[in-house]
Design a protein around this motif. Structure first.
Motif, PDB file in Angstrom:
ATOM      1  N   UNK A 195     -20.313  -1.963   0.616  1.00  0.00           N
ATOM      2  CA  UNK A 195     -19.286  -1.574  -0.348  1.00  0.00           C
ATOM      3  C   UNK A 195     -19.525  -2.265  -1.677  1.00  0.00           C
ATOM      4  N   UNK A 196     -18.757  -1.865  -2.683  1.00  0.00           N
ATOM      5  CA  UNK A 196     -18.874  -2.433  -4.020  1.00  0.00           C
ATOM      6  C   UNK A 196     -17.481  -2.657  -4.572  1.00  0.00           C
ATOM      7  N   UNK A 197     -17.300  -3.727  -5.351  1.00  0.00           N
ATOM      8  CA  UNK A 197     -15.983  -4.127  -5.861  1.00  0.00           C
ATOM      9  C   UNK A 197     -15.968  -4.072  -7.385  1.00  0.00           C
ATOM     10  N   UNK A 251      -3.623  -4.070  -9.918  1.00  0.00           N
ATOM     11  CA  UNK A 251      -2.350  -4.746  -9.664  1.00  0.00           C
ATOM     12  C   UNK A 251      -1.198  -4.020 -10.336  1.00  0.00           C
ATOM     13  N   UNK A 252      -1.326  -3.682 -11.603  1.00  0.00           N
ATOM     14  CA  UNK A 252      -0.248  -3.013 -12.310  1.00  0.00           C
ATOM     15  C   UNK A 252      -0.133  -1.541 -11.964  1.00  0.00           C
ATOM     16  N   UNK A 253       1.051  -0.958 -12.204  1.00  0.00           N
ATOM     17  CA  UNK A 253       1.257   0.454 -11.863  1.00  0.00           C
ATOM     18  C   UNK A 253       0.366   1.382 -12.680  1.00  0.00           C
ATOM     19  N   UNK A 254       0.056   1.003 -13.914  1.00  0.00           N
ATOM     20  CA  UNK A 254      -0.841   1.830 -14.723  1.00  0.00           C
ATOM     21  C   UNK A 254      -2.257   1.797 -14.147  1.00  0.00           C
ATOM     22  N   UNK A 255      -2.724   0.635 -13.748  1.00  0.00           N
ATOM     23  CA  UNK A 255      -4.061   0.527 -13.163  1.00  0.00           C
ATOM     24  C   UNK A 255      -4.155   1.277 -11.843  1.00  0.00           C
ATOM     25  N   UNK A 256      -3.134   1.150 -10.992  1.00  0.00           N
ATOM     26  CA  UNK A 256      -3.146   1.859  -9.718  1.00  0.00           C
ATOM     27  C   UNK A 256      -3.198   3.367  -9.928  1.00  0.00           C
ATOM     28  N   UNK A 277     -12.347   4.722   0.652  1.00  0.00           N
ATOM     29  CA  UNK A 277     -12.156   4.005  -0.608  1.00  0.00           C
ATOM     30  C   UNK A 277     -10.887   3.173  -0.525  1.00  0.00           C
ATOM     31  N   UNK A 278     -10.881   2.054  -1.248  1.00  0.00           N
ATOM     32  CA  UNK A 278      -9.795   1.082  -1.143  1.00  0.00           C
ATOM     33  C   UNK A 278      -9.267   0.724  -2.529  1.00  0.00           C
ATOM     34  N   UNK A 279      -7.996   0.392  -2.583  1.00  0.00           N
ATOM     35  CA  UNK A 279      -7.443  -0.278  -3.751  1.00  0.00           C
ATOM     36  C   UNK A 279      -7.054  -1.678  -3.315  1.00  0.00           C
ATOM     37  N   UNK A 280      -7.634  -2.655  -3.990  1.00  0.00           N
ATOM     38  CA  UNK A 280      -7.352  -4.053  -3.659  1.00  0.00           C
ATOM     39  C   UNK A 280      -6.093  -4.512  -4.386  1.00  0.00           C
ATOM     40  N   UNK A 281      -5.096  -4.863  -3.619  1.00  0.00           N
ATOM     41  CA  UNK A 281      -3.804  -5.414  -4.038  1.00  0.00           C
ATOM     42  C   UNK A 281      -2.715  -4.351  -4.092  1.00  0.00           C
ATOM     43  N   UNK A 282      -2.939  -3.229  -4.821  1.00  0.00           N
ATOM     44  CA  UNK A 282      -1.913  -2.170  -4.885  1.00  0.00           C
ATOM     45  C   UNK A 282      -0.533  -2.796  -5.059  1.00  0.00           C
ATOM     46  N   UNK A 283      -0.443  -3.722  -5.993  1.00  0.00           N
ATOM     47  CA  UNK A 283       0.694  -4.648  -6.017  1.00  0.00           C
ATOM     48  C   UNK A 283       1.960  -4.055  -6.624  1.00  0.00           C
ATOM     49  N   UNK A 284       1.810  -3.293  -7.699  1.00  0.00           N
ATOM     50  CA  UNK A 284       2.971  -2.681  -8.353  1.00  0.00           C
ATOM     51  C   UNK A 284       2.697  -1.182  -8.444  1.00  0.00           C
ATOM     52  N   UNK A 285       3.507  -0.392  -7.748  1.00  0.00           N
ATOM     53  CA  UNK A 285       3.267   1.041  -7.675  1.00  0.00           C
ATOM     54  C   UNK A 285       4.443   1.822  -8.231  1.00  0.00           C
ATOM     55  N   UNK A 295      -2.205  10.743   1.091  1.00  0.00           N
ATOM     56  CA  UNK A 295      -2.697  12.084   0.780  1.00  0.00           C
ATOM     57  C   UNK A 295      -4.193  12.090   0.511  1.00  0.00           C
ATOM     58  N   UNK A 296      -4.701  11.032  -0.118  1.00  0.00           N
ATOM     59  CA  UNK A 296      -6.116  10.968  -0.466  1.00  0.00           C
ATOM     60  C   UNK A 296      -6.950  10.226   0.582  1.00  0.00           C
ATOM     61  N   UNK A 297      -6.299   9.587   1.543  1.00  0.00           N
ATOM     62  CA  UNK A 297      -7.035   8.786   2.516  1.00  0.00           C
ATOM     63  C   UNK A 297      -7.531   7.477   1.947  1.00  0.00           C
ATOM     64  N   UNK A 298      -6.826   6.949   0.958  1.00  0.00           N
ATOM     65  CA  UNK A 298      -7.200   5.694   0.305  1.00  0.00           C
ATOM     66  C   UNK A 298      -6.467   4.535   0.975  1.00  0.00           C
ATOM     67  N   UNK A 299      -7.193   3.462   1.266  1.00  0.00           N
ATOM     68  CA  UNK A 299      -6.590   2.295   1.907  1.00  0.00           C
ATOM     69  C   UNK A 299      -5.910   1.409   0.871  1.00  0.00           C
ATOM     70  N   UNK A 300      -4.747   0.892   1.236  1.00  0.00           N
ATOM     71  CA  UNK A 300      -4.053  -0.108   0.426  1.00  0.00           C
ATOM     72  C   UNK A 300      -4.382  -1.476   1.010  1.00  0.00           C
ATOM     73  N   UNK A 301      -5.268  -2.201   0.343  1.00  0.00           N
ATOM     74  CA  UNK A 301      -5.689  -3.527   0.801  1.00  0.00           C
ATOM     75  C   UNK A 301      -4.797  -4.553   0.116  1.00  0.00           C
ATOM     76  N   UNK A 302      -3.807  -5.065   0.861  1.00  0.00           N
ATOM     77  CA  UNK A 302      -2.744  -5.880   0.275  1.00  0.00           C
ATOM     78  C   UNK A 302      -2.691  -7.259   0.926  1.00  0.00           C
ATOM     79  N   UNK A 303      -2.106  -8.205   0.213  1.00  0.00           N
ATOM     80  CA  UNK A 303      -2.058  -9.594   0.657  1.00  0.00           C
ATOM     81  C   UNK A 303      -0.610 -10.068   0.683  1.00  0.00           C
ATOM     82  N   UNK A 304      -0.012 -10.173   1.881  1.00  0.00           N
ATOM     83  CA  UNK A 304       1.418 -10.492   1.966  1.00  0.00           C
ATOM     84  C   UNK A 304       1.836 -11.767   1.252  1.00  0.00           C
ATOM     85  N   UNK A 305       0.988 -12.808   1.237  1.00  0.00           N
ATOM     86  CA  UNK A 305       1.420 -14.043   0.590  1.00  0.00           C
ATOM     87  C   UNK A 305       1.505 -13.917  -0.924  1.00  0.00           C
TER      88      UNK A 305
END
Length: 447
Positions: A195-197, A251-256, A277-285, A295-305
């Motif tokens: 993968x690539x980040x 992280x931000x809703x605009x970036x997501x 494909x993944x979105x890392x953090x998906x913090x503010x949606x 719908x797109x099959x995209x993973x939300x890679x999130x960090x609870x802490x």
């Protein structure tokens, strides 16, 4: 406080040859009184003869001294780079804080670690991870120099846990068509590069997360766009065409929204879900974007802490209304999307028990706030465990062999000193044994 950080730097400077770089990470101005960015003056006092570069805890801001500014050639006339900010004082002089892409002005001047130093860091980090009960990690963005060390350690049987690695995409994504992602059909490999980040925006704590509306506590600021829409779309197309999984920090809703748009466009004419494909953090949606993950099959890679670390000041940045779409794990799960949980170590502590606790309580270690921070987004313990085990195996294309204790799966096991519970007992639970591939890689000394 910043004076404690400076004291650490002073200790590090003692005995170092003149001119040698001092590097570190972990400061967070939101924990200080007042919660303001520091300046180069403190570092100048304790290490005048060494360039100093200290990354903020989230990795999205750099605190440097005057020597580092001089090495980088940063003056009052240096313009802000695209996607970055040189923080300046009222006279227009650089304060010593560089945000997001402005960090490159200094960091690209720091000598590259030797293979021996890289190896030392990897082995120290893997020891910490296995002691915390981890049998596998996702290594989020590494260079070819680090890849080479990992491959050698894996070939020599010296890796104590499995590493699913992502290339640092900023400089390497253009090389994807000439590369072939690693295969691991039986799930037993100790190092896999598949993968690539990339980074779409900055972080919330440094007001670099890209927002659709301005920051509540800085009305002239909507954050930093590190990759524009055209760059994101091109990257997604390139990764998809080359067969590489793509993970983009947003992280931000605009970036997501921008990343989801890029993924949707790349999915036209192909099975996007198969690429994972993944979105890392998906913090503010934004509410209208949240259903798009499933719908797109995209993973939300999130960090609870992140939620429990940020909850003391997140409302100041976002205002209450946007918090309903922030750290929204329950909404992601209920939408049918893949929720992949992690720690974001070294941004947060490595222990998955802390992540499980945050996921099921949304409280700090003292049980505050009462009832939890936006408690409607809590997970059940079973859901949280799934997000930390089965889901990361799926995100690494290894769900058939890892992530569950079932016949035929590889023997990657964590043994705790008690049954896991959805409350503060998680914070005092200890790891007794960590087993990877049937081999004990960590055993707690009995007290």
């Amino acid at each position: 406080n910043p004076h404690d950080v400076a004291a650490h730097v002073a200790t590090g400077a003692a005995g170092l040859p003149l001119g040698e770089w001092i590097r570190g990470r972990g400061w967070d101005q939101n924990l200080w009184t007042p919660p303001e960015f520091p300046t180069h003056a403190l570092l100048d006092d304790v290490a005048p003869d060494h360039p100093v570069a200290l990354r903020r805890v989230d990795g999205h801001a750099l605190w440097v001294n005057s020597a580092a500014l001089a090495v980088a050639g940063i003056t009052r006339n240096t313009p802000d780079p695209v996607g970055g900010r040189i923080v300046r004082d009222s006279a227009g002089e650089a304060t010593g804080i560089l945000v997001d892409n402005a960090m490159d002005l200094v960091e690209k001047k720091i000598p590259v670690d030797s293979p021996a130093v890289i190896e030392r860091k990897i082995l120290a980090a893997t020891a910490a991870a296995t002691a915390a009960g981890l049998t596998a990690v996702h290594e989020m963005g590494i260079t070819d120099e680090v890849v080479d060390v990992y491959r050698r350690l894996a070939a020599e049987g010296r890796l104590s846990l499995r590493v699913y690695a992502l290339l640092a995409g900023e400089d390497l994504i253009a090389t994807l068509p000439q590369r072939r992602p690693d295969a691991d059909p039986d799930g037993t490999a100790f190092f896999v590069l598949r993968a690539v980040k990339l980074f779409a925006d900055g972080a919330l704590g440094s007001r670099g997360a890209a927002l659709l509306a301005p920051y509540e506590d800085e009305p002239a600021n909507r954050g930093l766009v590190l990759l524009d829409d055209a760059q994101l779309a091109a990257a997604a197309q390139l990764a998809a065409a080359s067969g590489w999984q793509l993970a983009i920090h947003a992280i931000g809703d605009r970036a997501n929204r921008s990343v989801l748009d890029a993924y949707e466009a790349a999915g036209k004419g192909r099975d996007l879900a198969a690429l994972r494909f993944r979105i890392e953090h998906a913090q503010v949606l934004s509410p209208e974007d949240l259903p798009r993950f499933a719908a797109l099959g995209v993973a939300a890679s999130m960090q609870p802490t992140h939620a429990t670390s940020d909850m003391g000041w997140a409302d100041e940045r976002l205002g209450k209304e946007r918090l309903y779409g922030a750290y929204a794990w329950r909404s992601i799960v209920d939408s049918g999307a893949h929720l992949v949980a992690g720690s974001d170590f070294p941004v947060e502590e490595v222990s998955p028990l802390l992540g499980l606790y945050a996921a099921v309580t949304r409280q700090d270690s003292d049980g505050k706030p009462d009832g939890g921070f936006f408690p409607a987004q809590r997970l059940s313990l079973d859901e949280a465990i799934h997000a930390f085990t089965v889901a990361p195996a799926w995100a690494a294309f290894a769900e058939g062999q890892r992530g569950r204790i079932v016949p035929g799966a590889v023997a990657d096991l964590t043994v705790f000193d008690r049954d896991l519970a959805a409350d503060q007992r998680l914070l005092t639970t200890k790891v007794d044994l960590t087993v990877v591939g049937g081999r004990t890689v960590y055993q707690r000394r009995q007290e």
